[in-house]
Design a protein around this motif. Sequence first.
Motif, PDB file in Angstrom:
ATOM      1  N   THR A   1       0.839  -1.199   0.000  1.00 52.59           N
ATOM      2  CA  THR A   1       0.000   0.000   0.000  1.00 52.59           C
ATOM      3  C   THR A   1       0.874   1.248   0.000  1.00 52.59           C
ATOM      4  O   THR A   1       0.622   2.207  -0.729  1.00 52.59           O
ATOM      5  CB  THR A   1      -0.913   0.005   1.238  1.00 52.59           C
ATOM      6  N   GLY A   2       1.903   1.238   0.835  1.00 52.93           N
ATOM      7  CA  GLY A   2       2.817   2.377   0.873  1.00 52.93           C
ATOM      8  C   GLY A   2       3.510   2.568  -0.460  1.00 52.93           C
ATOM      9  O   GLY A   2       3.664   3.694  -0.936  1.00 52.93           O
ATOM     10  N   ALA A   3       3.916   1.448  -1.075  1.00 54.36           N
ATOM     11  CA  ALA A   3       4.596   1.531  -2.366  1.00 54.36           C
ATOM     12  C   ALA A   3       3.707   2.216  -3.385  1.00 54.36           C
ATOM     13  O   ALA A   3       4.140   3.112  -4.116  1.00 54.36           O
ATOM     14  CB  ALA A   3       4.982   0.135  -2.836  1.00 54.36           C
ATOM     15  N   TYR A   4       2.448   1.806  -3.440  1.00 55.58           N
ATOM     16  CA  TYR A   4       1.552   2.397  -4.418  1.00 55.58           C
ATOM     17  C   TYR A   4       1.177   3.825  -4.090  1.00 55.58           C
ATOM     18  O   TYR A   4       1.095   4.682  -4.961  1.00 55.58           O
ATOM     19  CB  TYR A   4       0.300   1.521  -4.610  1.00 55.58           C
ATOM     20  N   ALA A   5       0.956   4.091  -2.796  1.00 51.89           N
ATOM     21  CA  ALA A   5       0.620   5.473  -2.419  1.00 51.89           C
ATOM     22  C   ALA A   5       1.748   6.408  -2.849  1.00 51.89           C
ATOM     23  O   ALA A   5       1.520   7.444  -3.478  1.00 51.89           O
ATOM     24  CB  ALA A   5       0.381   5.556  -0.916  1.00 51.89           C
ATOM     25  N   THR A   6       2.960   6.023  -2.509  1.00 46.74           N
ATOM     26  CA  THR A   6       4.112   6.835  -2.889  1.00 46.74           C
ATOM     27  C   THR A   6       4.248   6.911  -4.402  1.00 46.74           C
ATOM     28  O   THR A   6       4.471   7.977  -4.969  1.00 46.74           O
ATOM     29  CB  THR A   6       5.401   6.239  -2.299  1.00 46.74           C
ATOM     30  N   GLY A   7       4.118   5.757  -5.041  1.00 51.10           N
ATOM     31  CA  GLY A   7       4.266   5.714  -6.492  1.00 51.10           C
ATOM     32  C   GLY A   7       3.292   6.640  -7.188  1.00 51.10           C
ATOM     33  O   GLY A   7       3.657   7.400  -8.092  1.00 51.10           O
ATOM     34  N   ILE A   8       2.052   6.609  -6.730  1.00 52.97           N
ATOM     35  CA  ILE A   8       1.035   7.449  -7.362  1.00 52.97           C
ATOM     36  C   ILE A   8       1.354   8.926  -7.136  1.00 52.97           C
ATOM     37  O   ILE A   8       1.274   9.747  -8.056  1.00 52.97           O
ATOM     38  CB  ILE A   8      -0.355   7.113  -6.800  1.00 52.97           C
TER      39      ILE A   8
END
Lengths: 306, 395, 292
Positions: free
Chosen positions: A64-71
């Motif tokens: 979730t953190g990876a995607y939040a940051t990625g977005i």
Amino acid sequence: MKRAFQVALGVLLLALALYPTIATGYGIRFMLQLFMWIALAQSWNLISGLTGYVSFGHVAFFGTGAYATGILVANHGWHWMPASLMGGVAGAILALIIGYPCLRLKGPYFAISMLGLNEVMRVLVSYFEGLTGGGSGLSLPALHASVQIYYATGLAAVAVTATAFVIITSRFGLRLMTIREDEVAAEAMGIDTARYKLYAFLLSAFVPGVVGGLQARDQGYIEPIAVFPLLTTITMIVMALFGGKGTVWGPALGAVTLFVFQELVWARFLYLHQVLFGAIIIVVVLLMPRGILGILQQRYQLPRTI
Amino acid sequence: MRTAFRSVTGLVTALVVLAGSWTPAAAQAPIKIGASLSLTGTYAALGQNQQRGYQLCAKHTNEKGGVLGRKIEFVLYDDQSQPATGVRLYEKLITQDKVDLVMGPYSSAITEAVANVTEKYKMPVVAPMASTTSIFKKGRKFIFMVQSAAEVYLEGLVEMAAKRGLKTVAIINEDTLFPKATVQGTIELAKKNGLQVVFVEAYPKGNPDFSAILTKIRAVNPDVLGAATYFDDAVAITRQMRELNVNPKMYGVTVGGDLPTFYQLLGKNAEFVYGATQWEVELPYPGAKEFQLAYSMEFPGRDISYHSAGGYGGCQALVEAIKRAGSLDGEKIREAILKMDINTVYGGFRVDPDGFQISHKMVMFQWQEGKKVIVWPDQLAAGKARFPTPPWVQR
Amino acid sequence: MGVTITPEMVGQVVVSGLLAGALYSMVALGLALIFGVMRVINVAHGTILMLGAYTTFWWFQLLGINPYLSLLVSMPLMFLLGVFLQRSMVHRVVDAPELSSLLLTFGISIALVNVTQYAFSSDVRSVEFLTGSFLIGPLALSKSRLISFAVAIALTLLAFWFLQKTKLGKAIRATSQSREVAMVCGIDVQRIHLYAFGMASALAAAGGTLVAVIIAIQPEMGQIYTLKSFLVIVLGGAGNYPGALLGGMLLGLVEQLASLFLTTQVSEAVAYVLLVLVLLLRPTGLLGGRST
């Protein structure tokens, strides 16, 4: 003894801080990933080692953190540092939403629900492709920041270890461990178990979110299957177990030992490294469930703050 | 005693230093080419094919005297079909193992991740197994495509359909990078050729049960069904189409349909299925037949597929580039590649200034009587397509 | 680009769902046995299914006879493997917290999967024996799935009969309800554990044999069945054996209906969301099993 330990720790931290000046790109990436594992194992310890609630889907917070940051970085042009912190916040929010109902579940059911959560997150990320790129994955704009990410991840590892130390030596930690030993008695003693469990859970979800965000930045490309794998959850659990769950330094010790082992071994035994990993898991569970530090603690009456 | 010990140590040290300094001239040391391949994990079967391609190319190149007077040697690691592992391995290869050059891994996803590393070190990389256009359109300077793009995998199917006056097309795909790119491309091509896209749906990787999706397709009854697949799903979809009695007039798959195992597993149910392939041994590419022969002798019983040929052809392209550049310098090799217009066993190789492949041709075959017959494009076709595909009950 | 859903289409996927569901039920029954009797979460359950599938593959490859007959080999073989695993390793985590059994069985699973990969390679295999379907009006019943359905139902009913009517079966159920009382009644609980694990593995192996004729066989194929079995026992209630039957059918139906009305991708999520919902709202399962 304590003084010597502190000095040694200081020297180690200094060495790690200076390492990037002499290291190769690979060396930096290697250490960076090591920090990541330390951070993950320590985080898992905060909930599962202390309260006994087995989070069997902890990588969900990482992903979730990876995607939040990625977005935030890819679609909104954020700088990766605040974006990673938001990754941590995303992890914590998820923990809040899920923890509130799920922490009421007992033992195996909590474990299975966490497993289910991980899969749900993976599928949700795949589904909302407009936002996340879905199965195609998410590409971040090119940036070579491995050294900064090295420091950031290292900081995360230090932070969560320090948090573990603070918690274990505090009354809060004592209460968590009471919950682990006998939840019913804890309730009877007047401990608001639901609240304490939730706090621990939130704390344990924040750093994986941050570290997930940092990894996303470092890799430059993420896809759902890559950031929500069961194997990552298992690995962080085995690391924590190996070193000694419920202790301060155990997970870090386990992470260092196992990660270095993997590095030395997988380069050689192309097809067998997974089998060996499986064997290690079996050995750890059957022969040393208390982990190295757990065993030492018992044998030598070491203080709780190890 | 102590002096004796000291002098012996001194002697030994001197000998060691002497031996160490007597290294063969640097020109004799092999050129090291690094790569990570998916030797285990989900892509293992295909990564291993590619590995054999690389290995055979190295062998043949060395038999012909190597390049720049030196032999070439592959340094290969297993990325376990994981992009993150691939990234780490390429860092290792470049900064720790200090390889001279690198070649690409298997799959678009891993290539995309790894491209960031090779670009950072300005290490040119010929990437034989990456066909997603976006990888090469990000302003990267040091990555070069070998295959035809994902977007055109089903071009043959669409063109042939249009020529025969078919009107509607349905597309299904695995929900990962490469098949999704194929779908986008196919939708564009359909529009360009006057076909109407009536149904598109993605399924998760590893999905075994296509009943619902095929039930919907049966209801829509498209003229053409295109499936952007890998191997397992291609087999499962074909089989379940028969079970559910789904009868488009043309049905084609992308990856997987070209493997001999596809026919072995499906038997007669594989008849009439169209497949996209980057390479077949029958194609009139220089050295293709010899390559196949050598491959079957070197690796008896092992699968050969376009992944093997692609690995081999990509390696050939790199070797040619080294020859033309006359050096191992990254910039010089890059310039050489940008100017090259050659044929390898894999087909044409020529890239545009972005490194995007413009010469290689995708072909479409159809399974006929247990053989793959190339039916498109016309200039490479070996036979005519059997059209329309008869309904299952009539077979 | 929507598709109007007709009753025939619903009928078709309902049929597909039930056919698949029976298999899930049978395999999940195995997992339920292990969990019910020993409170062990067996993450290696799907791996044993995979080994059963490979047994069938090699049977067909080397002997060329009807792969369904390989049930006579895959089931006893995996029964023995199950007994071996229990005797050598799993018995030590029977009373331990769930983390130990989760990890131990995961370790066993990863070791077995990779040994298989090493021994048989990752090449995808398949058993080509039965293709095609019976067409009844607008419905197509896949032959291989129909047989899988029939055999799964038969074996599940056989298992129930065994649990209800035989002495050993009753002992298993007694141990599952309360180990202490069972011991007091003179039941050799250690032996029961062996039989339970063996029987569960045999059921998983049967599942493997049946799917070997339907889907692709490769070393990683088992994980999804483990997850689905978890879903089933949560839906049906842990320790509730008839619940496993209901849960399996329900899962099969939900999957197919979600694929039809939404998309196949979403149906994956629906299953897991269902899992979490059931856990939260009715943790003892839809039929009510045992709470911790």
